[in-house]
Motif scaffolding. Structure first.
Motif: not given
Length: 566
Positions: A207, A205, A331-332, A335, A327-328, A357
């Motif tokens: 960033p 995903n 999230e990257t 899932r 977080q990066r 998350l």
């Protein structure tokens, strides 16, 4: 089971790292796990809720393999020791505004012979490879001391084709002694990213980096028209129809003060005064005189601050990383619902971010101080029940007691001791052993409501430290306390915390007055019918010592009988 690296495709194809008595074959241990604490709602089976494993992480990873976690981990983030040749410490400080520091306590040693350090990590990387899903990734955080060695080691364990990238994170700003460093100060750390196998297809995903510009800053960097601030980009392979549509939207730019010309007959778009036309990309306005700039992220991360500039996150644990960094990463490369593993959990940053998350999580650490720090931190995001602490004057504060909006955890979490923990080094885990400092605690139960009031508490260890520092302790006992945990129906074996009061920051104090307002779900068993139950109050002082007080209270307990196996 023996785990070893896969052989290279051809003899001599793979560059390897050598050290005395090197071994890339490992035999997992067969440790026993004992439940120390649990936090409702109940956790049943694999992949439901969180796990904090207290003990040597080699034992913990071995235990996870034996429990069926092989191939189930979506992302591993590890921030191991750096071979820095130092002992890291944490400050011991009283709580409250303007309170002094009493001294320091050792958190962990990072002193190694290089061969021992490399073998230590090689053993654990082999186990982590077995736990990773075929499309999972491993992110290893290190600094300048060993990052080159660890890159070669990772290539041996996972294969050179599994190396996806190395991120360089600017963790510090140049200040203090760094300003005068010779041959450039060390302000960046490395994060090596590997997929589980060369054939893996990890989640991606991409960033984005967001910057907020003032109107003055935007005017200095961008052109402006009636639609706002913009930059231009070459239209590339855009055809006539696409360029015509952009022209109608007012998004084409002609240089040299010219105009955009649309020639229908020739099916071309060009600038009247020559030069190449450009496509306009506008800044998004986010408020009065504020504009949002979005840019892609490469492998130089200089937009995420280190802990030194985010003091509000400080858990008083050395080498702590910031939540935006994790977080990066999460999230990257993961899932929602996937399992995240941090084998060096420390203060629990990875676990807290994973919960926020909506990821499942497992954390391991050999230090009880680290495990308790992580548990206290998690309690602020995943409050075990609707029980609430008060403001300290008898009025119950529902804002402090409720779950954080957006929390996605499916169940509670458990703390298990795997193997021997660090008892030989730091003293036995004491949360299930009654200790004897002075305290006055009142517990009352009526119509299903348990009220607990702590009127006095005295920590001998804190008093000793204050004496050595030639300081007087404040009159209020709450300055000596880091956290309060309450089990309304203690079984004498493990603590089931229905309420945790562990305020963040340096200034906030525990409440001291608590109410457990309704039944706590521990698996649907019947509530205890005994006329007398044991209420356990665990007080963690600022020196890290834990004091358990067990009080017999008449009336039915607000939660069920003891749970089953870990």
């Amino acid at each position: 089971m023996t785990t070893e690296t896969a052989p290279p495709n051809q003899e001599g194809d793979q560059i390897s790292l050598t050290w005395p008595r090197k071994s890339l074959t490992v035999e997992p241990t067969n440790p026993i796990a004992t439940k120390l604490e649990s936090y409702p709602p109940p956790v049943t089976g694999l992949g439901n809720g969180g796990l904090l494993l207290y003990g040597d992480n080699f034992d913990s990873l071995s235990w996870l393999l034996a429990q069926g976690y092989r191939g189930r981990v979506g992302l591993v983030y590890l921030d191991p020791p750096y071979n820095s040749n130092r002992t890291y410490t944490s400050r011991i400080r009283l709580r409250g505004k303007g309170q002094p520091t009493l001294g320091e306590a050792a958190a962990y040693d990072d002193v190694w012979q290089p061969k021992d350090y490399l073998q230590f990590l090689a053993d654990r990387l082999l186990l982590l490879r077995e736990l990773l899903h075929e499309d999972g990734t491993l992110w290893l955080h290190c600094d300048h001391r060993m990052q080159a060695h660890l890159l070669l080691l990772l290539e041996e364990v996972f294969g050179s084709e599994s190396h996806l990238n190395t991120v360089f994170w600017r963790s510090q700003t140049m200040r203090g002694a760094k300003v005068h460093a010779r041959y450039f100060p060390h302000s960046a750390q490395a994060i090596h990213i590997f997929r589980s196998t060369p054939r893996g297809r990890p989640p991606w995903n991409a960033p984005k980096r967001e910057l907020v510009l003032t109107e003055e800053a935007a005017a200095a960097q961008y052109m402006r028209d009636k639609l706002g601030f913009f930059r231009t980009s070459d239209p590339g392979t855009y055809g006539f129809e696409r360029l015509k549509a952009l022209f109608e939207e007012g998004r084409l730019y002609a240089p040299f003060g010219g105009e955009v010309v649309v020639d229908e007959d020739a099916q071309r778009v060009f600038a009247s005064k020559g030069g190449n036309i450009g496509v306009k990309y506008y800044l998004k306005k986010t408020g009065r005189n504020r504009y949002l700039l979005t840019r892609p992220v490469d492998n130089i991360w200089d937009d995420i601050a280190g802990l030194g500039t985010v003091p509000g996150e400080d858990e008083n644990y050395p080498t702590q990383k910031t939540e935006k960094l994790l977080q990066r990463i999460l999230e990257t490369a993961s899932r929602p619902g996937e399992l995240i593993l941090d084998p060096f959990a420390g203060s629990g940053t990875t676990l807290a971010v994973a919960h926020k998350l909506g990821r499942e999580w497992i954390g391991c650490d050999s230090s009880w101080r680290a495990v308790r720090s992580a548990a206290c931190r998690l309690s602020r995001h995943w409050h075990p029940s609707e029980s609430v602490p008060s403001d300290g004057d008898g009025r119950f504060n529902t804002k402090r007691g409720g779950k954080v909006p957006g929390a996605q955890g499916k169940g509670g979490y458990r703390i298990l001791r795997v193997g021997a923990g660090d008892s030989a080094k730091d003293g036995n885990h004491q949360s299930v052993t009654t200790s004897t400092p002075g305290a006055k605690i009142q517990c009352e139960r009526a119509e299903g409501l348990l009220t607990v009031r702590i009127d006095e508490f005295h920590s001998p260890q804190v008093a000793i430290l204050a004496g050595k520092a030639k300081m007087s302790l404040p009159r209020g006992w709450r300055a000596q306390v880091r956290a309060v945990l309450i089990d309304p129906d203690y079984d004498g074996i493990s603590l089931r915390a229905a309420l945790v009061d562990a305020p963040a920051g340096k200034k906030a104090l525990v409440s001291g007055v608590y109410a457990i307002a309704q039944s706590v779900d521990y698996g649907g068993q019947e509530t205890s019918s005994s006329p007398v139950c044991a209420v356990a109050v665990l007080i963690v002082d600022v020196a890290g010592q834990e004091h358990l007080f067990v009080n017999p209270v008449r009336g039915s307990a607000p939660h069920s009988q003891p749970e089953g196996a870990p």
